[in-house]
Design an enzyme around this catalytic site. Structure first.
Site, short mmCIF file in Angstrom:
data_model
loop_
_atom_site.label_atom_id
_atom_site.label_comp_id
_atom_site.label_asym_id
_atom_site.label_seq_id
_atom_site.Cartn_x
_atom_site.Cartn_y
_atom_site.Cartn_z
N GLU A 70 -2.09 1.25 -1.17
CA GLU A 70 -1.26 0.57 -0.17
C GLU A 70 -2.08 0.26 1.08
O GLU A 70 -2.75 1.16 1.60
CB GLU A 70 -0.05 1.42 0.17
CG GLU A 70 0.87 1.64 -1.02
CD GLU A 70 2.00 2.61 -0.76
OE1 GLU A 70 2.92 2.67 -1.58
OE2 GLU A 70 1.95 3.33 0.26
N ARG A 93 6.12 7.71 -5.75
CA ARG A 93 4.71 7.47 -5.47
C ARG A 93 4.17 6.45 -6.45
O ARG A 93 4.46 6.51 -7.65
CB ARG A 93 3.89 8.77 -5.56
CG ARG A 93 4.13 9.76 -4.42
CD ARG A 93 3.56 9.24 -3.11
NE ARG A 93 3.72 10.19 -2.01
CZ ARG A 93 4.72 10.20 -1.16
NH1 ARG A 93 5.72 9.32 -1.31
NH2 ARG A 93 4.79 11.08 -0.17
N HIS A 124 6.93 -0.22 1.09
CA HIS A 124 7.01 1.19 1.47
C HIS A 124 7.85 1.37 2.74
O HIS A 124 7.44 2.00 3.72
CB HIS A 124 5.62 1.79 1.67
CG HIS A 124 5.58 3.26 1.43
ND1 HIS A 124 4.56 3.90 0.75
CD2 HIS A 124 6.46 4.25 1.76
CE1 HIS A 124 4.80 5.20 0.69
NE2 HIS A 124 5.95 5.44 1.30
#
Length: 266
Positions: free
Chosen positions: A214, A185, A233
Site C-alpha cells: 500500500e 490484511r 484502506h
C-alpha cells in the site's frame, strides 16, 4: 506504518515503550520487543463498527449495484427510458444467503450480528469453541464453510503462517460465483490468483479495503480485474473511530508513564 524491526531495537537502547496507533501490531517485531524488554500497546477495537460497516457497504454495492447504476444515471441512462425504471444489471437479496466469517474477534462478531439482521445464515471459521460463539452461528472447518458460502469475509490477523492463504487452491474450494471480502490484511490474499478467479468467472466478485503493498502499484492485478472493488484502506477512518483511536492512545501513554501500562500486546 513505520516498521519497528530488530535493527531498530538494537539502535534504540533507551526504548521502553511502543504505542501502536492501530489494533494490528504486525508492524512491530514482537519477538525482538520481548528480548529487549520493550512494552508494546495497541488500540483494540476502536474501529470495530467502522470496519463492519464497510464490509456491508461493499457487499451492498455488489448485490444492489449502487455505484454502477448511479454512474449510468450520471450519463443519462435513466433519462432516456420510456418506462419508470430500467434494469440492466442483476440485483440480489442477502436474506437467506450464507456468509462465512473467518475470524470471530470483535469485528467478525459485529459482522455476524449485522449479517443475521439481514436474514443471512452465518457460519464461522474460528479457533473459538462452538459453544462460545453467538447464538445462531455454526462453526465449520474452512473447506466445508467455503463450499456452502455465498459470501466469505476475512477478519483474522495476518501471521507468517497464513500469508497468501487465499491461493488458487483455496479459491477453488469456494462456491462458484461467491463474493470474497477482505478488510483485514492484503497479505492474506494471493492477488494474482484472485484476479485469475475473477477473470475466469470462478469468483463472482472481490471487495477489499487492503492490498499486499500500500499504496498499490499500477501492476497490481486487482486494479484492472473485473468485478474487483477496492477502497484505499479507509474502513477504519470514520471521524468517530479516529476520535476513539486518539483517546485510547493518550490513555496508553499516560498509563505507561504512571507504571500501569494498559492494552499490552507484549
Amino acid at each position: 506504518k513505520v516498521p519497528i524491526t530488530r535493527e531498530c531495537f538494537q539502535q534504540l537502547p533507551r526504548l521502553k515503550f511502543i504505542c501502536v496507533t492501530a489494533t494490528g501490531y504486525n508492524i512491530v517485531d514482537i519477538a525482538a520487543a520481548r528480548e529487549y524488554g520493550v512494552t508494546v500497546s495497541n488500540v483494540p477495537a476502536y474501529s470495530t463498527m467502522s470496519v463492519a460497516q464497510m464490509v456491508f457497504a461493499h457487499l451492498l454495492n455488489i448485490t444492489n449495484r449502487v455505484n454502477d447504476y448511479a454512474s449510468q444515471n450520471r450519463e443519462g441512462m435513466w433519462n432516456r427510458q420510456e418506462d419508470f425504471c430500467y434494469r440492466n444489471l442483476p440485483l440480489h437479496e442477502l436474506d437467506g444467503k450464507t456468509i462465512c466469517v473467518i475470524g470471530m474477534g470483535s469485528i467478525g462478531t459485529a459482522v455476524s450480528r449485522i449479517a443475521q439482521a439481514f436474514g443471512m445464515q452465518v457460519v464461522a471459521v474460528s479457533s473459538k469453541a462452538s459453544e462460545s460463539l453467538p447464538v445462531g452461528i455454526v462453526k465449520m472447518q474452512i473447506n466445508e464453510a467455503l463450499a456452502c458460502a455465498d459470501v466469505v469475509t476475512i477478519h483474522c490477523p495476518q501471521t507468517p503462517q497464513n500469508v497468501k492463504m487465499f491461493n488458487a487452491e483455496l479459491l477453488g474450494r469456494m462456491k462458484k460465483n461467491s463474493i470474497l471480502i477482505n478488510t483485514a490484511r492484503g497479505g492474506l490474499i494471493d492477488e494474482e490468483a484472485v484476479a485469475d478467479a475473477l477473470r475466469s468467472g470462478r469468483l463472482g466478485a472481490y471487495a477489499a479495503d487492503v492490498v499486499s503493498v500500500e499504496p498499490p502499484s499500477d501492476a497490481n492485478p486487482l486494479i484492472t480485474a473485473p468485478n474487483a472493488y477496492l477502497t484505499p484502506h479507509v474502513a477504519w477512518a470514520t471521524d468517530e473511530a479516529r476520535t476513539r483511536l486518539l483517546t485510547v492512545c493518550y490513555d496508553n501513554i499516560k498509563n505507561f508513564i504512571k507504571n500501569h501500562p494498559i492494552n499490552i500486546v507484549t
